[in-house]
Write a protein that holds these residues in place. Structure first.
Motif, PDB file in Angstrom:
ATOM      1  N   TYR A 156       0.867  -1.170   0.000  1.00  0.00           N
ATOM      2  CA  TYR A 156       0.000   0.000   0.000  1.00  0.00           C
ATOM      3  C   TYR A 156       0.908   1.225   0.000  1.00  0.00           C
ATOM      4  O   TYR A 156       1.617   1.484   0.966  1.00  0.00           O
ATOM      5  N   VAL A 157       0.915   1.979  -1.108  1.00  0.00           N
ATOM      6  CA  VAL A 157       1.813   3.132  -1.249  1.00  0.00           C
ATOM      7  C   VAL A 157       1.025   4.323  -1.776  1.00  0.00           C
ATOM      8  O   VAL A 157       0.274   4.203  -2.755  1.00  0.00           O
ATOM      9  N   ALA A 158       1.218   5.459  -1.127  1.00  0.00           N
ATOM     10  CA  ALA A 158       0.639   6.733  -1.570  1.00  0.00           C
ATOM     11  C   ALA A 158      -0.867   6.607  -1.825  1.00  0.00           C
ATOM     12  O   ALA A 158      -1.388   7.096  -2.820  1.00  0.00           O
ATOM     13  N   GLY A 159      -1.547   5.911  -0.918  1.00  0.00           N
ATOM     14  CA  GLY A 159      -3.002   5.817  -1.011  1.00  0.00           C
ATOM     15  C   GLY A 159      -3.531   4.774  -1.971  1.00  0.00           C
ATOM     16  O   GLY A 159      -4.731   4.720  -2.220  1.00  0.00           O
ATOM     17  N   ARG A 160      -2.660   3.930  -2.539  1.00  0.00           N
ATOM     18  CA  ARG A 160      -3.094   2.904  -3.485  1.00  0.00           C
ATOM     19  C   ARG A 160      -2.516   1.554  -3.111  1.00  0.00           C
ATOM     20  O   ARG A 160      -1.366   1.459  -2.688  1.00  0.00           O
ATOM     21  N   TYR A 161      -3.321   0.522  -3.292  1.00  0.00           N
ATOM     22  CA  TYR A 161      -2.849  -0.838  -3.068  1.00  0.00           C
ATOM     23  C   TYR A 161      -2.336  -1.392  -4.384  1.00  0.00           C
ATOM     24  O   TYR A 161      -3.025  -1.356  -5.411  1.00  0.00           O
ATOM     25  N   LEU A 162      -1.113  -1.918  -4.380  1.00  0.00           N
ATOM     26  CA  LEU A 162      -0.489  -2.462  -5.582  1.00  0.00           C
ATOM     27  C   LEU A 162      -0.149  -3.923  -5.338  1.00  0.00           C
ATOM     28  O   LEU A 162       0.423  -4.273  -4.317  1.00  0.00           O
ATOM     29  N   ASP A 163      -0.515  -4.782  -6.281  1.00  0.00           N
ATOM     30  CA  ASP A 163      -0.184  -6.195  -6.144  1.00  0.00           C
ATOM     31  C   ASP A 163       0.204  -6.777  -7.496  1.00  0.00           C
ATOM     32  O   ASP A 163       0.122  -6.120  -8.523  1.00  0.00           O
ATOM     33  N   TYR A 164       0.661  -8.018  -7.457  1.00  0.00           N
ATOM     34  CA  TYR A 164       1.049  -8.771  -8.648  1.00  0.00           C
ATOM     35  C   TYR A 164       2.156  -8.101  -9.459  1.00  0.00           C
ATOM     36  O   TYR A 164       2.020  -7.875 -10.649  1.00  0.00           O
ATOM     37  N   HIS A 165       3.237  -7.792  -8.806  1.00  0.00           N
ATOM     38  CA  HIS A 165       4.397  -7.242  -9.498  1.00  0.00           C
ATOM     39  C   HIS A 165       5.555  -8.211  -9.345  1.00  0.00           C
ATOM     40  O   HIS A 165       5.720  -8.845  -8.314  1.00  0.00           O
ATOM     41  N   TYR A 166       6.349  -8.299 -10.382  1.00  0.00           N
ATOM     42  CA  TYR A 166       7.371  -9.327 -10.431  1.00  0.00           C
ATOM     43  C   TYR A 166       8.797  -8.795 -10.354  1.00  0.00           C
ATOM     44  O   TYR A 166       9.735  -9.561 -10.350  1.00  0.00           O
ATOM     45  N   SER A 167       8.956  -7.478 -10.341  1.00  0.00           N
ATOM     46  CA  SER A 167      10.293  -6.913 -10.252  1.00  0.00           C
ATOM     47  C   SER A 167      10.219  -5.550  -9.569  1.00  0.00           C
ATOM     48  O   SER A 167       9.151  -4.921  -9.550  1.00  0.00           O
ATOM     49  N   LYS A 197      11.331  -2.781 -10.681  1.00  0.00           N
ATOM     50  CA  LYS A 197      10.936  -1.769 -11.675  1.00  0.00           C
ATOM     51  C   LYS A 197       9.424  -1.744 -11.878  1.00  0.00           C
ATOM     52  O   LYS A 197       8.828  -0.684 -12.020  1.00  0.00           O
ATOM     53  N   GLN A 198       8.780  -2.913 -11.897  1.00  0.00           N
ATOM     54  CA  GLN A 198       7.322  -2.947 -12.058  1.00  0.00           C
ATOM     55  C   GLN A 198       6.622  -2.295 -10.876  1.00  0.00           C
ATOM     56  O   GLN A 198       5.635  -1.592 -11.053  1.00  0.00           O
ATOM     57  N   VAL A 199       7.134  -2.516  -9.671  1.00  0.00           N
ATOM     58  CA  VAL A 199       6.548  -1.885  -8.487  1.00  0.00           C
ATOM     59  C   VAL A 199       6.697  -0.367  -8.614  1.00  0.00           C
ATOM     60  O   VAL A 199       5.744   0.384  -8.404  1.00  0.00           O
ATOM     61  N   ALA A 200       7.897   0.093  -8.976  1.00  0.00           N
ATOM     62  CA  ALA A 200       8.139   1.531  -9.119  1.00  0.00           C
ATOM     63  C   ALA A 200       7.250   2.144 -10.194  1.00  0.00           C
ATOM     64  O   ALA A 200       6.686   3.216 -10.001  1.00  0.00           O
ATOM     65  N   GLN A 201       7.099   1.466 -11.326  1.00  0.00           N
ATOM     66  CA  GLN A 201       6.263   1.994 -12.397  1.00  0.00           C
ATOM     67  C   GLN A 201       4.812   2.107 -11.960  1.00  0.00           C
ATOM     68  O   GLN A 201       4.131   3.072 -12.283  1.00  0.00           O
ATOM     69  N   ALA A 202       4.332   1.131 -11.194  1.00  0.00           N
ATOM     70  CA  ALA A 202       2.962   1.197 -10.688  1.00  0.00           C
ATOM     71  C   ALA A 202       2.804   2.340  -9.684  1.00  0.00           C
ATOM     72  O   ALA A 202       1.790   3.041  -9.688  1.00  0.00           O
ATOM     73  N   ILE A 203       3.805   2.542  -8.841  1.00  0.00           N
ATOM     74  CA  ILE A 203       3.764   3.648  -7.873  1.00  0.00           C
ATOM     75  C   ILE A 203       3.772   4.982  -8.599  1.00  0.00           C
ATOM     76  O   ILE A 203       2.988   5.883  -8.291  1.00  0.00           O
ATOM     77  N   LEU A 204       4.646   5.125  -9.581  1.00  0.00           N
ATOM     78  CA  LEU A 204       4.852   6.413 -10.243  1.00  0.00           C
ATOM     79  C   LEU A 204       3.829   6.724 -11.327  1.00  0.00           C
ATOM     80  O   LEU A 204       3.788   7.845 -11.832  1.00  0.00           O
ATOM     81  N   HIS A 205       2.996   5.760 -11.669  1.00  0.00           N
ATOM     82  CA  HIS A 205       2.010   5.951 -12.737  1.00  0.00           C
ATOM     83  C   HIS A 205       1.177   7.219 -12.533  1.00  0.00           C
ATOM     84  O   HIS A 205       0.876   7.935 -13.476  1.00  0.00           O
ATOM     85  N   ARG A 206       0.819   7.507 -11.292  1.00  0.00           N
ATOM     86  CA  ARG A 206      -0.011   8.682 -11.001  1.00  0.00           C
ATOM     87  C   ARG A 206       0.763   9.797 -10.297  1.00  0.00           C
ATOM     88  O   ARG A 206       0.160  10.685  -9.717  1.00  0.00           O
ATOM     89  N   VAL A 207       2.080   9.741 -10.363  1.00  0.00           N
ATOM     90  CA  VAL A 207       2.899  10.744  -9.680  1.00  0.00           C
ATOM     91  C   VAL A 207       3.557  11.652 -10.713  1.00  0.00           C
ATOM     92  O   VAL A 207       4.271  11.191 -11.596  1.00  0.00           O
ATOM     93  N   ASN A 208       3.297  12.949 -10.578  1.00  0.00           N
ATOM     94  CA  ASN A 208       3.944  13.934 -11.429  1.00  0.00           C
ATOM     95  C   ASN A 208       5.330  14.183 -10.857  1.00  0.00           C
ATOM     96  O   ASN A 208       5.465  14.787  -9.806  1.00  0.00           O
TER      97      ASN A 208
END
Length: 178
Positions: free
Chosen positions: A145-156, A158-169
């Protein structure tokens, strides 16, 4: 009388609009070729979200592809304000679509690590070195759970970071995070 603006000339307008909206971010605007010659690709690193870029670029599409009907929807004409005393003019953009692609640099990955450290339920999770290099051997939780969003099913990392940063300017992220 409607003025038609070619895809090549539209690319110049897109570059200028993006440069004005996001100073300091380098955008690459390239025309497609062949059967997709009326399309263009915008790519950049870090910077604004893809949604923020799309808000700018969508104004320059004369048509947009509709996946439901597998056809193009016409965007109609646009009224462009004139300079000074000049009258507005009606234009039609010949561009059929604008795709955007956002890459992340080491600074972006450091920003993702900062968000994990300051605003997540796994604050001890370390996925990147201080230089922003991914730690491929890092143990990934099933979900985070990062920055108000739950993220799951990531395999690396970089994938976790990309999911986190998707909505970050990343234009607005503080220098300490980057």
């Amino acid at each position: 009388m409607t003025e038609y603006i070619t895809t090549k000339d539209t690319a110049k307008l897109v570059r200028a609009a993006l440069k004005s909206a996001f100073p300091g971010v380098k955008f690459s605007v390239r025309l497609s070729t062949g059967t997709a010659a009326a399309w263009m690709n915008v790519s950049y690193s870090d910077g604004p979200t893809e949604l923020e870029v799309k808000e700018i670029t969508s104004e320059f599409q004369g048509r947009s592809f509709n996946g439901m009907t597998y056809c193009y929807d016409d965007s109609g004409t646009a009224l462009i304000a004139g300079e000074g005393e000049e009258m507005p003019r009606e234009v039609r953009y010949c561009c059929d679509g604008i795709l955007s692609h956002r890459e992340y640099t080491a600074a972006g990955y450091r920003a993702a690590q900062h968000l994990i450290r300051t605003d997540s339920d796994h604050r001890d999770l370390v996925l990147f070195t201080p230089e922003g290099e991914p730690i491929d051997s890092a143990m990934l939780p099933d979900g985070v759970y990062v920055a108000g969003r739950y993220l799951d099913y990531h395999y690396s990392p970089k994938q976790v970071a990309q999911a986190i940063l998707h909505r970050v300017n990343l234009c607005t992220v503080t220098a300490s995070a980057r």
